[in-house]
Design a protein around this motif. Structure first.
Motif, PDB file in Angstrom:
ATOM      1  N   VAL A 138       0.829  -1.294   0.087  1.00 22.24           N
ATOM      2  CA  VAL A 138      -0.111  -0.158   0.056  1.00 22.24           C
ATOM      3  C   VAL A 138       0.811   1.422  -0.110  1.00 22.24           C
ATOM      4  N   THR A 139       0.179   2.467  -0.167  1.00 20.00           N
ATOM      5  CA  THR A 139       0.825   3.500  -0.190  1.00 20.00           C
ATOM      6  C   THR A 139      -0.016   4.460   0.876  1.00 20.00           C
ATOM      7  N   PRO A 140       0.676   5.385   1.532  1.00 19.08           N
ATOM      8  CA  PRO A 140      -0.050   6.126   2.593  1.00 19.08           C
ATOM      9  C   PRO A 140      -1.404   7.029   2.332  1.00 19.08           C
ATOM     10  N   THR A 141      -1.231   7.603   0.896  1.00 17.11           N
ATOM     11  CA  THR A 141      -2.219   8.540   0.451  1.00 17.11           C
ATOM     12  C   THR A 141      -3.405   7.529  -0.557  1.00 17.11           C
TER      13      THR A 141
ATOM     14  N   ILE B  15       4.735   0.730   0.794  1.00 16.43           N
ATOM     15  CA  ILE B  15       5.836   0.107  -0.529  1.00 16.43           C
ATOM     16  C   ILE B  15       6.754   1.290  -0.730  1.00 16.43           C
ATOM     17  N   ASN B  16       6.489   2.513  -0.546  1.00 15.61           N
ATOM     18  CA  ASN B  16       7.268   3.841  -0.784  1.00 15.61           C
ATOM     19  C   ASN B  16       8.711   3.436   0.006  1.00 15.61           C
ATOM     20  N   GLU B  17       8.432   2.937   1.196  1.00 22.92           N
ATOM     21  CA  GLU B  17       9.499   2.852   2.144  1.00 22.92           C
ATOM     22  C   GLU B  17      10.715   1.587   1.819  1.00 22.92           C
ATOM     23  N   TYR B  18      10.228   0.873   0.947  1.00 23.49           N
ATOM     24  CA  TYR B  18      11.128  -0.251   0.720  1.00 23.49           C
ATOM     25  C   TYR B  18      11.235  -0.318  -0.907  1.00 23.49           C
ATOM     26  N   PRO B  19      11.792   0.677  -1.651  1.00 25.78           N
ATOM     27  CA  PRO B  19      11.757   0.355  -2.975  1.00 25.78           C
ATOM     28  C   PRO B  19      12.223  -1.067  -3.578  1.00 25.78           C
ATOM     29  N   ARG B  26       7.464  -5.951  -8.675  1.00 26.58           N
ATOM     30  CA  ARG B  26       6.910  -5.240 -10.001  1.00 26.58           C
ATOM     31  C   ARG B  26       5.660  -4.307  -9.677  1.00 26.58           C
ATOM     32  N   VAL B  27       5.779  -3.690  -8.651  1.00 29.06           N
ATOM     33  CA  VAL B  27       4.342  -2.897  -8.109  1.00 29.06           C
ATOM     34  C   VAL B  27       4.241  -1.875  -9.028  1.00 29.06           C
ATOM     35  N   MET B  28       3.076  -1.715 -10.007  1.00 28.52           N
ATOM     36  CA  MET B  28       2.736  -0.708 -10.807  1.00 28.52           C
ATOM     37  C   MET B  28       1.533   0.205 -10.137  1.00 28.52           C
ATOM     38  N   GLY B  29       0.749  -0.274  -9.226  1.00 32.13           N
ATOM     39  CA  GLY B  29      -0.276   0.236  -8.559  1.00 32.13           C
ATOM     40  C   GLY B  29      -0.395  -0.402  -7.316  1.00 32.13           C
ATOM     41  N   ILE B  41      -2.436 -10.142  -6.356  1.00 25.70           N
ATOM     42  CA  ILE B  41      -3.716  -9.860  -6.687  1.00 25.70           C
ATOM     43  C   ILE B  41      -3.806  -8.108  -6.760  1.00 25.70           C
ATOM     44  N   GLU B  42      -4.081  -7.920  -7.884  1.00 25.98           N
ATOM     45  CA  GLU B  42      -4.029  -6.354  -8.041  1.00 25.98           C
ATOM     46  C   GLU B  42      -5.289  -5.721  -7.764  1.00 25.98           C
ATOM     47  N   GLY B  43      -5.181  -4.520  -7.194  1.00 22.51           N
ATOM     48  CA  GLY B  43      -6.382  -3.812  -6.840  1.00 22.51           C
ATOM     49  C   GLY B  43      -7.092  -4.393  -5.612  1.00 22.51           C
ATOM     50  N   ALA B  44      -8.149  -3.587  -5.056  1.00 22.84           N
ATOM     51  CA  ALA B  44      -9.193  -3.883  -4.124  1.00 22.84           C
ATOM     52  C   ALA B  44      -9.986  -4.700  -4.444  1.00 22.84           C
ATOM     53  N   LEU B  45     -10.500  -5.905  -3.847  1.00 20.73           N
ATOM     54  CA  LEU B  45     -11.605  -6.756  -4.259  1.00 20.73           C
ATOM     55  C   LEU B  45     -12.656  -6.592  -3.094  1.00 20.73           C
ATOM     56  N   PRO B  46     -13.678  -6.999  -3.470  1.00 24.19           N
ATOM     57  CA  PRO B  46     -14.846  -7.098  -2.541  1.00 24.19           C
ATOM     58  C   PRO B  46     -14.226  -8.450  -1.599  1.00 24.19           C
TER      59      PRO B  46
END
Lengths: 141, 65
Positions: A138-141, B15-19, B26-29, B41-46
């Motif tokens: 995740v990211t914080p924002t 994830i920003n803290e662990y480049p 391979r995190v694109m989103g 699993i990409e994205g948020a699922l129900p």
């Protein structure tokens, strides 16, 4: 200076007021080459001060290596949420922004010993019969 | 899920803290969920869809949901 404002404190106290059983936060930190360790520790200290049922143990990742291995913690800052012997919910990085709400949620659920999952999901999760490691990026924002 | 089943460990990773992890996985989103360090699993699922996707990956690896 505090990271959590007075108004937020009131809200957080209310949320943590729904805790049932004690929960311990275990924070693995280190003093250098970790940009966010200090903020994480301070944030957790402030949160832990807002409920009698919440305690915080701070461990040094570079010194307390046996404990890090015990919890399978491999990077810092790490926050383990321990309730009822369950140590399998962890946060890596500052639990700020949206993740702060997730942190509070996880604390309350661990304290209530209740996953909140629907019956279908519960039945599906019960099918998993070998160790499984989920990492939600995740990211914080 | 980690509260329900003692086999499960759940990490939330900023994830920003662990480049190096962002690169390896391979995190694109975000959110992206890694299952035993693979098959994200990409994205948020129900809730139900998420749980089923995880269970499917674990019980029938290689197949996607």
């Amino acid at each position: 200076m505090t990271l959590i404002g007075e108004r937020e404190r009131v809200e957080i106290r209310k949320i943590l007021g729904t805790m049932k059983h004690p929960v311990k936060l275990i924070n693995f930190t280190q003093t250098f080459e970790c940009d966010t360790c200090l903020d994480t520790r301070q944030l957790l200290e402030e949160v832990a001060g807002l409920s009698d049922k919440l305690t915080l143990e701070v461990l040094n990742f570079t010194i307390d290596t046996a404990r890090a291995a015990e919890y399978n913690v491999d990077k810092v800052p790490a926050t383990v949420i321990e309730g009822d012997g369950n140590q399998r919910i962890r946060f890596y990085g500052v639990p700020g922004g949206y993740e702060f709400a997730s942190l509070l949620d996880a604390i309350v659920l661990a304290s209530q010993r209740e996953s909140g999952l629907a019956a279908d999901a519960r039945a599906a999760v019960a099918l998993i019969n070998k160790p499984l490691h989920l990492e939600v990026l995740v990211t914080p924002t | 899920m980690a509260l329900e089943n003692p086999n499960i460990t759940a990490d939330a990773i900023e994830i920003n803290e662990y480049p190096h992890l962002a690169q390896r996985y391979r995190v694109m989103g975000v959110p992206k969920t890694m299952i035993d360090s693979r098959e994200g699993i990409e994205g948020a699922l129900p809730e139900n869809a998420f749980v089923n996707a995880v269970v499917l990956q674990v019980t029938q690896p290689g197949q996607s949901s």
